[in-house]
Design a protein around this motif. Structure first.
Motif, PDB file in Angstrom:
ATOM      1  N   ALA A 131      -4.630  -3.479   4.330  1.00 33.84           N
ATOM      2  CA  ALA A 131      -5.495  -2.377   4.740  1.00 33.84           C
ATOM      3  C   ALA A 131      -6.066  -1.595   3.574  1.00 33.84           C
ATOM      4  O   ALA A 131      -6.808  -0.635   3.779  1.00 33.84           O
ATOM      5  CB  ALA A 131      -4.718  -1.424   5.661  1.00 33.84           C
ATOM      6  N   GLY A 132      -5.714  -1.969   2.329  1.00 32.37           N
ATOM      7  CA  GLY A 132      -6.180  -1.204   1.187  1.00 32.37           C
ATOM      8  C   GLY A 132      -6.872  -2.058   0.150  1.00 32.37           C
ATOM      9  O   GLY A 132      -6.630  -3.262   0.025  1.00 32.37           O
ATOM     10  N   THR A 133      -7.730  -1.419  -0.639  1.00 35.47           N
ATOM     11  CA  THR A 133      -8.332  -2.011  -1.824  1.00 35.47           C
ATOM     12  C   THR A 133      -7.684  -1.355  -3.044  1.00 35.47           C
ATOM     13  O   THR A 133      -6.753  -0.563  -2.921  1.00 35.47           O
ATOM     14  CB  THR A 133      -9.850  -1.777  -1.850  1.00 35.47           C
ATOM     15  N   LEU A 144     -10.363   6.248  11.473  1.00 31.69           N
ATOM     16  CA  LEU A 144     -10.729   5.071  12.259  1.00 31.69           C
ATOM     17  C   LEU A 144      -9.523   4.145  12.398  1.00 31.69           C
ATOM     18  O   LEU A 144      -9.303   3.562  13.470  1.00 31.69           O
ATOM     19  CB  LEU A 144     -11.901   4.338  11.600  1.00 31.69           C
ATOM     20  N   TRP A 145      -8.740   3.990  11.340  1.00 28.77           N
ATOM     21  CA  TRP A 145      -7.520   3.177  11.414  1.00 28.77           C
ATOM     22  C   TRP A 145      -6.587   3.741  12.476  1.00 28.77           C
ATOM     23  O   TRP A 145      -6.025   2.992  13.283  1.00 28.77           O
ATOM     24  CB  TRP A 145      -6.837   3.137  10.049  1.00 28.77           C
ATOM     25  N   ALA A 146      -6.419   5.045  12.476  1.00 31.79           N
ATOM     26  CA  ALA A 146      -5.524   5.679  13.443  1.00 31.79           C
ATOM     27  C   ALA A 146      -6.034   5.494  14.875  1.00 31.79           C
ATOM     28  O   ALA A 146      -5.254   5.306  15.813  1.00 31.79           O
ATOM     29  CB  ALA A 146      -5.372   7.159  13.126  1.00 31.79           C
ATOM     30  N   GLU A 147      -7.341   5.526  15.039  1.00 25.30           N
ATOM     31  CA  GLU A 147      -7.936   5.379  16.369  1.00 25.30           C
ATOM     32  C   GLU A 147      -7.869   3.934  16.863  1.00 25.30           C
ATOM     33  O   GLU A 147      -7.502   3.681  18.026  1.00 25.30           O
ATOM     34  CB  GLU A 147      -9.396   5.832  16.342  1.00 25.30           C
ATOM     35  N   MET A 148      -8.181   2.988  15.992  1.00 22.18           N
ATOM     36  CA  MET A 148      -8.361   1.615  16.435  1.00 22.18           C
ATOM     37  C   MET A 148      -7.129   0.733  16.223  1.00 22.18           C
ATOM     38  O   MET A 148      -6.814  -0.110  17.067  1.00 22.18           O
ATOM     39  CB  MET A 148      -9.560   0.993  15.696  1.00 22.18           C
ATOM     40  N   ILE A 149      -6.440   0.892  15.112  1.00 22.36           N
ATOM     41  CA  ILE A 149      -5.362  -0.030  14.759  1.00 22.36           C
ATOM     42  C   ILE A 149      -3.992   0.503  15.173  1.00 22.36           C
ATOM     43  O   ILE A 149      -3.146  -0.238  15.697  1.00 22.36           O
ATOM     44  CB  ILE A 149      -5.372  -0.304  13.233  1.00 22.36           C
ATOM     45  N   LYS A 150      -3.775   1.768  14.934  1.00 27.60           N
ATOM     46  CA  LYS A 150      -2.453   2.369  15.140  1.00 27.60           C
ATOM     47  C   LYS A 150      -1.876   2.145  16.534  1.00 27.60           C
ATOM     48  O   LYS A 150      -0.685   1.807  16.668  1.00 27.60           O
ATOM     49  CB  LYS A 150      -2.536   3.861  14.816  1.00 27.60           C
ATOM     50  N   LEU A 192      -2.731   6.016   5.033  1.00 25.31           N
ATOM     51  CA  LEU A 192      -2.340   5.356   6.274  1.00 25.31           C
ATOM     52  C   LEU A 192      -0.833   5.417   6.508  1.00 25.31           C
ATOM     53  O   LEU A 192      -0.377   5.220   7.641  1.00 25.31           O
ATOM     54  CB  LEU A 192      -2.770   3.881   6.241  1.00 25.31           C
ATOM     55  N   ILE A 193      -0.067   5.678   5.470  1.00 21.38           N
ATOM     56  CA  ILE A 193       1.390   5.618   5.597  1.00 21.38           C
ATOM     57  C   ILE A 193       1.930   6.564   6.667  1.00 21.38           C
ATOM     58  O   ILE A 193       2.795   6.155   7.463  1.00 21.38           O
ATOM     59  CB  ILE A 193       2.059   5.850   4.228  1.00 21.38           C
ATOM     60  N   PRO A 194       1.460   7.814   6.774  1.00 20.67           N
ATOM     61  CA  PRO A 194       1.970   8.652   7.873  1.00 20.67           C
ATOM     62  C   PRO A 194       1.728   8.033   9.248  1.00 20.67           C
ATOM     63  O   PRO A 194       2.586   8.128  10.138  1.00 20.67           O
ATOM     64  CB  PRO A 194       1.199   9.962   7.705  1.00 20.67           C
ATOM     65  N   HIS A 195       0.572   7.387   9.423  1.00 19.12           N
ATOM     66  CA  HIS A 195       0.274   6.735  10.703  1.00 19.12           C
ATOM     67  C   HIS A 195       1.174   5.517  10.912  1.00 19.12           C
ATOM     68  O   HIS A 195       1.613   5.252  12.046  1.00 19.12           O
ATOM     69  CB  HIS A 195      -1.194   6.312  10.743  1.00 19.12           C
TER      70      HIS A 195
END
Length: 413
Positions: free
Chosen positions: A263-265, A275-281, A310-313
């Motif tokens: 998920a990271g560069t 968006l990660w939290a909305e779609m992937i989490k 993203l780590i908290p999610h």
């Protein structure tokens, strides 16, 4: 003094142990390239043929003599390769693709050549796949993505929801052997998901070509309901597969890899954290909840790059263990990670910077670096030592020895 299995179990539960566990080759992202492994074996006086665990990335199987020499604590149980591990050595294929990379390929492996002189990985029927390696290269690259005329066809996306009886029997036999005849911690892998990586949209089990990551990233914004439905199908299939695995493995594994999802560069997250939290989490959360409700496994997530935001999610979604902890990426300073997320997430990696230190420093610089990393990550447990991702082909063997010996020496609590 704990056994490796006891040591890992305590550390991943934030309980006291005698030392930090050490992993080399417990999964395909904590491994070592064949060329570097052969050089390491030569340095410690081991002359056995090397089995090549992953032909695509040219990763070696770590042998028992190496585990013993470097006090390793973890062994893999990988569904994709376990059947090969049970095959006799006479069925493995001797091969050398570049200098120093001699070894035994898995049974049935075929390598061809294309009209540009590149190595080509062939399929089981002898037809060329889209995996290519330049003659001077170290890995096979997939050249299929975002090619003209390709597009995602959601209605045809049918992720594999089962394993063959042969695979399940092989997994069961290997798990029984590792659990009954060794005292290593067993890390399971296979049957998980990959949302931001490429396996979701290049699922070959459906025989549908969907190698269009750019289109998928766009769809996450423009066709959200459809993406949720597709990822939901992927989680349904993963739960079905993990249910079958849990029936034959039980508690012989301490953790299972739920996803290899980069998920990271180097500089930041692939997509905005919101968006990660909305779609992937939500999909991670459903998968992790199933694992925690139906097994005794910890959930293990591999996600490269800068994933700080993203780590908290990930923690809220139920991820227990994070790898590779790419401390050379933006916002991934080890002291920051430990301060903010220590006690909430097990860090599996980050023990040696493979981008700047392991391949370029002197052995003494590597030892100092490892000692400093352990001083940061070790307190209060929740840490397993391994380098950031795989050891690359050109890393000097003396640096690998320095890293692993320093991890053992300075990992004592």
């Amino acid at each position: 003094m704990f056994t490796p299995r006891e040591r890992v179990a305590r550390v991943v539960n934030f309980q006291p142990a005698d030392r930090v566990p050490i992993d080399l080759g417990g999964m395909k992202a904590t491994g070592i390239a064949v060329k570097a492994y052969n050089a390491l074996k030569k340095r410690i006086g081991l002359s056995t043929p090397t089995r090549i665990w992953d032909p695509k990335f040219m990763i070696a199987h770590v042998e028992e003599e190496v585990r013993q020499r470097f006090h390793l604590d973890v062994v893999p149980l990988d569904v994709s390769s376990v059947s090969d591990e049970l095959r006799p050595e006479c069925e493995w294929v001797p091969m050398a693709l570049y200098e120093g990379a001699e070894g035994l390929m898995p049974p049935g492996t075929m390598i061809g050549e294309d009209d540009r002189g590149r190595w080509v990985l062939m399929d089981a029927d002898g037809r060329p796949t889209t995996l290519r390696m330049p003659r001077e290269g170290y890995y096979f690259d997939d050249i299929s993505f975002d090619r003209p005329g390709m597009g995602i066809r959601p209605s045809q996306f049918q992720p594999e929801a089962t394993f063959s009886d042969e695979q399940l029997r092989a997994v069961e036999a290997r798990a029984d052997f590792l659990f009954s005849h060794t005292d290593y911690a067993v890390l399971g892998w296979g049957g998980g998901v990959c949302f931001l990586g490429l396996s979701l949209i290049t699922d070959r089990s459906s025989n549908v070509t969907m190698g269009c990551p750019t289109q998928w990233m766009t769809m996450l914004i423009t066709e959200k309901e459809l993406c949720h439905e597709m990822m939901g199908r992927s989680v349904d299939a993963a739960i079905s597969r993990l249910s079958l695995l849990s029936e034959v493995i039980g508690n012989k594994c301490f953790a299972w890899g739920i996803a290899a999802d980069d998920a990271g560069t180097q500089r930041g997250e692939f997509i905005h954290p919101d968006l990660w939290a909305e779609m992937i989490k939500p999909h991670y959360a459903r998968l992790c909840a199933w694992v925690h409700a139906h097994t005794e496994w910890k959930t293990f997530l591999h996600s490269c790059g800068s994933v700080y935001h993203l780590i908290p999610h990930m923690i809220e979604a139920g991820v227990d263990i994070l790898n590779p902890v790419q401390t050379s990426a933006a916002n991934m300073e080890p002291e920051r990670l430990k301060r903010e997320f220590g006690g909430k997430l097990v860090f599996w990696g980050g023990g040696c910077d493979t981008q700047h230190v392991l391949g370029n420093g002197s052995p003494e610089e590597v030892r100092t670096h490892v000692r400093e990393r352990l001083a940061l990550f070790k307190p209060e447990g929740g840490y397993v030592f391994t380098q950031v991702h795989n050891i690359q082909p050109n890393v000097p063997p003396e640096n690998i020895v320095a890293m692993l010996d320093a991890a053992y020496e300075h990992g004592v609590f």
